[in-house]
Design a protein around this motif. Structure first.
Motif, PDB file in Angstrom:
ATOM      1  N   LEU A 138       0.825  -1.211   0.000  1.00 56.11           N
ATOM      2  CA  LEU A 138       0.000   0.000   0.000  1.00 56.11           C
ATOM      3  C   LEU A 138       0.855   1.255   0.000  1.00 56.11           C
ATOM      4  O   LEU A 138       0.607   2.211  -0.752  1.00 56.11           O
ATOM      5  CB  LEU A 138      -0.921  -0.014   1.223  1.00 56.11           C
ATOM      6  N   ILE A 139       1.883   1.278   0.846  1.00 51.79           N
ATOM      7  CA  ILE A 139       2.696   2.489   0.964  1.00 51.79           C
ATOM      8  C   ILE A 139       3.606   2.668  -0.250  1.00 51.79           C
ATOM      9  O   ILE A 139       4.015   3.791  -0.575  1.00 51.79           O
ATOM     10  CB  ILE A 139       3.521   2.471   2.282  1.00 51.79           C
ATOM     11  N   SER A 140       3.920   1.576  -0.960  1.00 54.92           N
ATOM     12  CA  SER A 140       4.711   1.699  -2.190  1.00 54.92           C
ATOM     13  C   SER A 140       3.927   2.448  -3.260  1.00 54.92           C
ATOM     14  O   SER A 140       4.468   3.322  -3.955  1.00 54.92           O
ATOM     15  CB  SER A 140       5.107   0.312  -2.704  1.00 54.92           C
ATOM     16  N   VAL A 141       2.649   2.110  -3.393  1.00 58.33           N
ATOM     17  CA  VAL A 141       1.811   2.833  -4.360  1.00 58.33           C
ATOM     18  C   VAL A 141       1.615   4.279  -3.896  1.00 58.33           C
ATOM     19  O   VAL A 141       1.639   5.215  -4.701  1.00 58.33           O
ATOM     20  CB  VAL A 141       0.457   2.128  -4.547  1.00 58.33           C
ATOM     21  N   ALA A 142       1.445   4.477  -2.589  1.00 62.12           N
ATOM     22  CA  ALA A 142       1.304   5.841  -2.061  1.00 62.12           C
ATOM     23  C   ALA A 142       2.563   6.656  -2.338  1.00 62.12           C
ATOM     24  O   ALA A 142       2.486   7.862  -2.648  1.00 62.12           O
ATOM     25  CB  ALA A 142       1.016   5.793  -0.562  1.00 62.12           C
ATOM     26  N   THR A 143       3.734   6.037  -2.249  1.00 65.48           N
ATOM     27  CA  THR A 143       4.998   6.725  -2.540  1.00 65.48           C
ATOM     28  C   THR A 143       5.084   7.101  -4.012  1.00 65.48           C
ATOM     29  O   THR A 143       5.571   8.184  -4.363  1.00 65.48           O
ATOM     30  CB  THR A 143       6.187   5.836  -2.149  1.00 65.48           C
ATOM     31  N   PHE A 144       4.613   6.213  -4.869  1.00 67.90           N
ATOM     32  CA  PHE A 144       4.558   6.499  -6.312  1.00 67.90           C
ATOM     33  C   PHE A 144       3.695   7.738  -6.575  1.00 67.90           C
ATOM     34  O   PHE A 144       4.093   8.656  -7.307  1.00 67.90           O
ATOM     35  CB  PHE A 144       4.005   5.279  -7.032  1.00 67.90           C
ATOM     36  N   VAL A 145       2.520   7.769  -5.969  1.00 64.87           N
ATOM     37  CA  VAL A 145       1.625   8.920  -6.144  1.00 64.87           C
ATOM     38  C   VAL A 145       2.282  10.181  -5.584  1.00 64.87           C
ATOM     39  O   VAL A 145       2.218  11.263  -6.185  1.00 64.87           O
ATOM     40  CB  VAL A 145       0.265   8.664  -5.471  1.00 64.87           C
ATOM     41  N   SER A 146       2.951  10.058  -4.435  1.00 62.84           N
ATOM     42  CA  SER A 146       3.623  11.212  -3.829  1.00 62.84           C
ATOM     43  C   SER A 146       4.722  11.745  -4.736  1.00 62.84           C
ATOM     44  O   SER A 146       4.933  12.962  -4.824  1.00 62.84           O
ATOM     45  CB  SER A 146       4.204  10.815  -2.470  1.00 62.84           C
ATOM     46  N   GLY A 147       5.440  10.833  -5.412  1.00 62.27           N
ATOM     47  CA  GLY A 147       6.466  11.268  -6.348  1.00 62.27           C
ATOM     48  C   GLY A 147       5.892  12.091  -7.490  1.00 62.27           C
ATOM     49  O   GLY A 147       6.476  13.092  -7.917  1.00 62.27           O
ATOM     50  N   TYR A 200      -5.574   9.068   0.748  1.00 63.35           N
ATOM     51  CA  TYR A 200      -5.374  10.511   0.911  1.00 63.35           C
ATOM     52  C   TYR A 200      -4.557  11.103  -0.239  1.00 63.35           C
ATOM     53  O   TYR A 200      -4.924  12.144  -0.812  1.00 63.35           O
ATOM     54  CB  TYR A 200      -4.693  10.787   2.251  1.00 63.35           C
ATOM     55  N   VAL A 201      -3.434  10.466  -0.610  1.00 57.23           N
ATOM     56  CA  VAL A 201      -2.605  11.034  -1.673  1.00 57.23           C
ATOM     57  C   VAL A 201      -3.280  10.883  -3.037  1.00 57.23           C
ATOM     58  O   VAL A 201      -3.122  11.746  -3.915  1.00 57.23           O
ATOM     59  CB  VAL A 201      -1.181  10.422  -1.690  1.00 57.23           C
ATOM     60  N   VAL A 202      -4.053   9.804  -3.231  1.00 54.60           N
ATOM     61  CA  VAL A 202      -4.808   9.657  -4.483  1.00 54.60           C
ATOM     62  C   VAL A 202      -5.863  10.762  -4.590  1.00 54.60           C
ATOM     63  O   VAL A 202      -6.085  11.330  -5.671  1.00 54.60           O
ATOM     64  CB  VAL A 202      -5.466   8.263  -4.564  1.00 54.60           C
ATOM     65  N   TRP A 203      -6.475  11.087  -3.465  1.00 53.65           N
ATOM     66  CA  TRP A 203      -7.444  12.190  -3.449  1.00 53.65           C
ATOM     67  C   TRP A 203      -6.780  13.499  -3.837  1.00 53.65           C
ATOM     68  O   TRP A 203      -7.338  14.285  -4.616  1.00 53.65           O
ATOM     69  CB  TRP A 203      -8.071  12.297  -2.060  1.00 53.65           C
TER      70      TRP A 203
END
Length: 509
Positions: A138-147, A200-203
């Motif tokens: 989950l956090i790997s995809v969140a990191t991708f979005v954050s990048g 949250y980051v996808v939002w």
């Protein structure tokens, strides 16, 4: 750069404050015994892999390439590139998650071999790690979005997301009575936080007018460049995590509580590292990447100087405080409930050893992006390799005499070796020249830190008179007094020195 860094640092500080609330509750409920050690391993394992494959390596390879594609091919090209990268992430994480769940006993044996001598603790660690490991995907995809967000200069959501981890874990502690143990409640809190952070980051990505898309992971030229940069970056991140793995492995053979001592000391040590280092690293990489692309070498050197001066000014007082006040600070924050005096003393010795390398490890957050901005992810790996050898050799040499504190000192020494190698290489290439402003402000910060230390030491007899003022927290008033007046002395010397330097040189802007 500093405005963006202040935004990231401020949100990171909020996250760390929530983290301290979490850790105070954890210390009181878990202490530093076998169950606490089991959870610390279960919590560290997905975070080790996250640091290797997600945050450090991924950002170093993805953000510069994504920014380049966005500049040359526009939004459509960036969408195709990011979609292909996302597909690769999901495939890798699915394989890793299934493999970890199946072979978790072997994984825990590798990470904490000392636990095999206590079957109950080993079984608990395996159970807890199976719960927490899903957090990695989950956090790997969140990191991708954050990048993606960072490349578009949207830093706030990515910086605020870790707050949600702490909120979820605090909520889990409040519901601990519904779980087999407090450690099981915390493990489920970690997993749930992964879903919340990703949402949250996808939002925020949706708010920016962009969407997550999947694309066939074809080996296009941009994907090949990304993978060529990602490979060495993974090795570099793995080197950092190897040293941390070594801490956990060796600590599992040390007396019970050693893993927890490392954890609680690390929580304090990570505060300036996160607020200062991560903020600078997150903002500096895209800033330097743009200047390199524009051929602005003077701007690159100036950006590095400004980042380094901020690092020295902000970390040196923290070093002084950690060296002089480790035990009372830890006692105030964690010394209650199951966290007894032995745990306070053990954690304090570790924090003192960590403090030696604080400035160096934060400086790496500025020095490493200077290479990554040019697509060079190999040189930092080579420097880290030399530093890791020093790190692990010192851990092995010092663990017998100094226990967990010896492990922390090895980490500190390795950080200095790493930072000095990178600084020398940059200087030899003409990409780092220390200007007069940097030199003067560093010397001023050193003098101000000595003033802070003198005030803290001189206040010791006077501050002890206030230990009984608040019986439930005997160290609170003395610690607050020494921190307040010591910090005031630091700021006063810095302010007076700044004026003197400004008058002498006319302007150092």
């Amino acid at each position: 750069m500093w405005r963006n860094a202040a935004s990231v640092g401020g949100l990171t500080l909020v996250s760390r404050l929530f983290g301290f609330v979490r850790d105070v509750a954890m210390a009181a409920l878990l202490g530093a015994g076998p169950l606490a050690d089991a959870f610390m391993v279960a919590f560290r394992l997905p975070n080790h892999f996250r640091a290797i494959f997600a945050e450090g390596a991924f950002n170093a390879a993805f953000v510069p390439r994504y920014a380049a594609v966005l500049t040359t091919e526009g939004e459509a090209g960036a969408r195709r590139f990011s979609g292909a990268v996302l597909s690769l992430i999901l495939i890798v994480q699915a394989v890793l998650l299934v493999g970890a769940l199946v072979f978790m006993p072997a994984v825990v044996t590798l990470l904490a071999p000392g636990f095999t001598d206590t079957p109950d603790q080993f079984a608990t660690t395996v159970d807890l790690t199976r719960i927490t490991f899903g957090y990695l995907a989950l956090i790997s995809v969140a990191t991708f979005v954050s990048g993606m967000l960072n490349a578009h200069e949207r830093f706030a959501a990515a910086a605020a997301a870790p707050i949600l981890l702490n909120v979820c874990m605090i909520a889990a502690l409040g519901l601990a009575r519904h779980f087999p143990t407090v450690a099981h409640a915390l493990a489920w809190g970690v997993l749930i936080s992964g879903f919340v952070q990703l949402a949250y980051v996808v939002w925020d990505l949706w708010r920016s007018g962009r969407r997550l898309v999947l694309a066939k992971p074809v080996l296009s030229p941009d994907i090949k460049k990304f993978l060529r940069a990602f490979g060495p970056a993974v090795l570099g991140s793995a080197g950092v995590q190897l040293a941390m793995f070594a801490d956990t492995i060796i600590a599992s053979f040390l007396p019970t509580g050693s893993v927890s001592y490392l954890y609680y000391a690390d929580r304090l040590y990570q505060l300036p590292l996160a607020v200062i280092g991560i903020a600078i690293g997150v903002v500096l990489l895209p800033d330097l990447s743009k200047k390199v692309a524009a051929g602005d070498e003077k701007g690159v050197r100036d950006g590095l100087n400004r980042a380094l001066e901020g690092i020295f000014i902000l970390t040196l007082p923290c070093v002084a405080i950690f060296l002089l006040m480790a035990e009372p600070v830890i006692a105030v924050l964690f010394g209650r409930g199951a966290f007894d005096q032995a745990a306070v003393t053990g954690s304090a010795r570790v924090l003192e050893a960590y403090a030696v390398g604080l400035t160096a490890i934060v400086a790496l957050r500025a020095l490493t992006p200077a290479f990554h901005a040019r697509g060079d992810t190999t040189t930092p790996v080579l420097a880290l390799g030399a530093a890791t050898l020093v790190n692990i050799a010192l851990k092995i040499a010092l663990m017998g005499s100094f226990g967990a504190a010896g492990l922390a000192f090895g980490t500190a020494a390795g950080a200095w070796v790493n930072a000095l190698i990178l600084a020398v290489l940059l200087a030899r290439a003409g990409r780092l020249t220390f200007d007069q402003r940097l030199i003067r402000l560093v010397l001023l910060a050193i003098a101000a830190s000595f003033a802070l230390a003198a005030v803290v030491t001189g206040l010791e007899p006077f501050a002890e008179r206030f230990t009984d003022l608040i019986p439930a927290f005997p160290d609170l008033v003395p610690v607050a007094l020494k921190l307040g007046l010591g910090g005031a002395a630091y700021l006063l010397v810095m302010a007076l020195g700044w004026k003197a330097i400004s008058r002498k040189s006319g302007s150092i802007r």
